[in-house]
Motif scaffolding. Structure first.
Motif, PDB file in Angstrom:
ATOM      1  N   VAL A   1       0.841  -1.201   0.000  1.00  0.00           N
ATOM      2  CA  VAL A   1       0.000   0.000   0.000  1.00  0.00           C
ATOM      3  C   VAL A   1       0.878   1.255   0.000  1.00  0.00           C
ATOM      4  N   GLY A   2       1.930   1.224   0.810  1.00  0.00           N
ATOM      5  CA  GLY A   2       2.853   2.366   0.821  1.00  0.00           C
ATOM      6  C   GLY A   2       3.555   2.547  -0.503  1.00  0.00           C
ATOM      7  N   LEU A   3       4.026   1.435  -1.096  1.00  0.00           N
ATOM      8  CA  LEU A   3       4.683   1.525  -2.402  1.00  0.00           C
ATOM      9  C   LEU A   3       3.722   2.019  -3.477  1.00  0.00           C
ATOM     10  N   GLY A   4       2.477   1.533  -3.428  1.00  0.00           N
ATOM     11  CA  GLY A   4       1.481   1.983  -4.401  1.00  0.00           C
ATOM     12  C   GLY A   4       1.216   3.471  -4.292  1.00  0.00           C
ATOM     13  N   TYR A   5       1.162   3.970  -3.055  1.00  0.00           N
ATOM     14  CA  TYR A   5       0.942   5.400  -2.844  1.00  0.00           C
ATOM     15  C   TYR A   5       2.105   6.215  -3.405  1.00  0.00           C
ATOM     16  N   VAL A   6       3.321   5.780  -3.094  1.00  0.00           N
ATOM     17  CA  VAL A   6       4.502   6.503  -3.595  1.00  0.00           C
ATOM     18  C   VAL A   6       4.551   6.476  -5.116  1.00  0.00           C
ATOM     19  N   ALA A   7       4.284   5.301  -5.709  1.00  0.00           N
ATOM     20  CA  ALA A   7       4.315   5.185  -7.165  1.00  0.00           C
ATOM     21  C   ALA A   7       3.258   6.081  -7.806  1.00  0.00           C
ATOM     22  N   ALA A   8       2.059   6.112  -7.219  1.00  0.00           N
ATOM     23  CA  ALA A   8       0.997   6.948  -7.760  1.00  0.00           C
ATOM     24  C   ALA A   8       1.361   8.429  -7.661  1.00  0.00           C
ATOM     25  N   ARG A   9       1.960   8.827  -6.558  1.00  0.00           N
ATOM     26  CA  ARG A   9       2.362  10.236  -6.396  1.00  0.00           C
ATOM     27  C   ARG A   9       3.463  10.612  -7.382  1.00  0.00           C
ATOM     28  N   VAL A  10       4.405   9.690  -7.592  1.00  0.00           N
ATOM     29  CA  VAL A  10       5.477   9.956  -8.553  1.00  0.00           C
ATOM     30  C   VAL A  10       4.898  10.103  -9.955  1.00  0.00           C
ATOM     31  N   PHE A  11       3.991   9.193 -10.325  1.00  0.00           N
ATOM     32  CA  PHE A  11       3.354   9.301 -11.633  1.00  0.00           C
ATOM     33  C   PHE A  11       2.615  10.628 -11.756  1.00  0.00           C
ATOM     34  N   GLY A  12       1.894  11.015 -10.701  1.00  0.00           N
ATOM     35  CA  GLY A  12       1.164  12.276 -10.746  1.00  0.00           C
ATOM     36  C   GLY A  12       2.087  13.461 -10.955  1.00  0.00           C
ATOM     37  N   ALA A  13       3.235  13.452 -10.274  1.00  0.00           N
ATOM     38  CA  ALA A  13       4.187  14.550 -10.427  1.00  0.00           C
ATOM     39  C   ALA A  13       4.759  14.600 -11.843  1.00  0.00           C
ATOM     40  N   VAL A  14       5.089  13.421 -12.394  1.00  0.00           N
ATOM     41  CA  VAL A  14       5.621  13.364 -13.759  1.00  0.00           C
ATOM     42  C   VAL A  14       4.563  13.804 -14.761  1.00  0.00           C
ATOM     43  N   ALA A  15       3.332  13.323 -14.598  1.00  0.00           N
ATOM     44  CA  ALA A  15       2.249  13.690 -15.511  1.00  0.00           C
ATOM     45  C   ALA A  15       1.946  15.179 -15.429  1.00  0.00           C
ATOM     46  N   THR A  16       1.987  15.734 -14.224  1.00  0.00           N
ATOM     47  CA  THR A  16       1.754  17.174 -14.062  1.00  0.00           C
ATOM     48  C   THR A  16       2.823  17.979 -14.785  1.00  0.00           C
ATOM     49  N   ALA A  17       4.079  17.564 -14.648  1.00  0.00           N
ATOM     50  CA  ALA A  17       5.179  18.276 -15.301  1.00  0.00           C
ATOM     51  C   ALA A  17       5.093  18.168 -16.823  1.00  0.00           C
ATOM     52  N   ARG A  18       4.645  17.017 -17.325  1.00  0.00           N
ATOM     53  CA  ARG A  18       4.589  16.810 -18.774  1.00  0.00           C
ATOM     54  C   ARG A  18       3.388  17.488 -19.419  1.00  0.00           C
TER      55      ARG A  18
END
Length: 420
Positions: free
Chosen positions: A362-379
């Motif tokens: 659950v923790g890894l999923g949260y971190v991965a989702a946040r990282v994806f969100g940050a990358v998608a926001t930047a792109r």
């Protein structure tokens, strides 16, 4: 049924199994000894379970974040009118400020749109220039005020054709001046325009690509490109009414209807014209969501297969580990420990690994989702904020319970094999 109750319902079979199997026993000291003795093997199993759990919850969290972010970006765009062509291209050009090759709506059609019954305002958009990668968009103060929700975050609105209201995330400060480049990205050409623009205000954050944009009166954009300024000579005001004879054309018109009923009537009217089309950005996004939904279903099936393979691997490994515990299990039998106690030790050991792996997942999923969100926001310049919700909790609970139940059978088979 509430979300929390659904999660509890998924966990209930595993909790009941544990309560029945462990009733009257205290296997945890032995379980702790097994966890400590085979710590590195245990760590590998925990990581495998964590990866399986993270994959399951990550797909739903990311897909929901994309939906919410794009819907928020289109929130201020009720109806968009453009020249006949691709609805998706018009959506990207207007809502997401993406450089796109679209046709122009003529001055006559703009006036027809703006003067239609049920139209609160009709704001033309002008694209083509940029500054440090940020689009310079020509429009009217009506749209700027609408985007701001009634009031700017700071500064003032347009007073001259060369004033600029910057998006919330644009780095230019109020009072900064610049000369826009012609075009976007690597193809942008500096020095083609001589007009100096000045930042006089700033929009509040919208979560849309417009947060990075530089908004300026469309009259200034037209003049910079050597075109008529939308008004007859001698008329210097900014914004509507525009004169069709001096209106150079616009790639998109953002229409604010007076009501929902008016919105549907206006869309039908404009869409019926041979040289115009009208779109509801929300509807176009819904069509995209359908594609994303199909992709999520396909990816979800792939994730489910992967989770199944990982679960099968964990259960197989549990069987092998039980063979390693043969001496300990044999000693328990010699000491008179009942069969249920021996089974409880092995199952509790498996449950500990599964529980730790699920929590870590659950923790890894949260971190991965946040990282994806940050990358998608930047792109995309669209605010994509991934977070975990009840759907992800249900997914993790379902996976944990299923493997807990299967591990009971594996533990029983492994125990029998170990005692032979």
């Amino acid at each position: 049924m509430s979300e929390g109750l659904r999660v509890f319902t998924w966990l209930l079979p595993g909790l009941v199994l544990g309560a029945v199997l462990l009733r009257g026993f205290r296997p945890w000291p032995l379980v702790g000894a097994l966890l400590g003795r085979y710590r590195w093997i245990n760590l590998v199993f925990v990581l495998l379970i964590a990866v399986a759990t993270a994959m399951g919850i990550g797909v739903t969290a990311v897909e929901r974040a994309v939906r919410e972010g794009t819907a928020r970006a289109a929130d201020k765009f009720d109806l968009v009118v453009g020249a006949p062509g691709s609805e998706l291209t018009l959506l990207l050009a207007s809502v997401f400020a993406e450089p796109s090759a679209v046709g122009l709506v003529s001055g006559e059609n703009y006036v027809a749109v703006s003067e239609s019954a049920g139209v609160e305002f009709a704001a033309p958009l002008g694209f083509g220039d940029s500054h440090d990668g940020a689009p310079v968009i020509g429009t009217t103060m009506e749209l700027v005020t609408h985007m701001a929700g009634g009031a700017l975050a700071e500064g003032r609105g347009f007073e001259t054709p060369f004033d600029v209201v910057a998006g919330a995330l644009n780095p230019l400060e109020i009072g900064a001046t610049f000369v826009p480049a012609h075009g976007f990205g690597d193809s942008a050409e500096e020095g083609l325009h001589g007009d100096v623009l000045t930042v006089v205000g700033r929009l509040p954050a919208t979560g849309a690509p417009w947060d990075h944009a530089l908004l300026t009166p469309i009259e200034g954009v037209w003049r910079t490109h050597g075109l008529a300024a939308g008004h007859a000579p001698g008329h210097d005001w900014l914004g509507p009414p525009f004169d069709a004879r001096y209106f150079p054309g616009t790639p998109a018109i953002v229409v604010k209807p007076e009501s929902l009923t008016a919105a549907y009537a206006l869309r039908a009217r404009f869409d019926a014209a041979e040289d115009m089309m009208a779109i509801f950005p929300g509807t176009e996004l819904a069509n995209l969501y359908g594609v994303l939904g199909d992709m999520r279903a396909a990816l979800g099936a792939l994730v489910a297969v992967t989770q199944g393979i990982i679960a099968l691997g964990v259960l197989t490994a549990l069987f092998v580990l039980t063979k390693l515990f043969a001496r300990q299990i044999e000693l328990l039998a010699i000491l008179g420990a009942p069969l249920r106690f021996r089974l409880a030790v092995i199952w509790a050991y498996a449950a500990a690994l599964l529980g730790l792996g699920t929590v870590l997942g659950v923790g890894l999923g949260y971190v991965a989702a946040r990282v994806f969100g940050a990358v998608a926001t930047a792109r995309t310049d669209t605010l994509i904020t991934a977070r975990l919700g009840w759907a992800e909790a249900e997914s993790a609970a379902a996976f944990l319970t299923l493997v807990l139940l299967l591990s009971l059978a594996t533990s029983a088979v492994g125990l029998r094999a170990a005692e032979r």
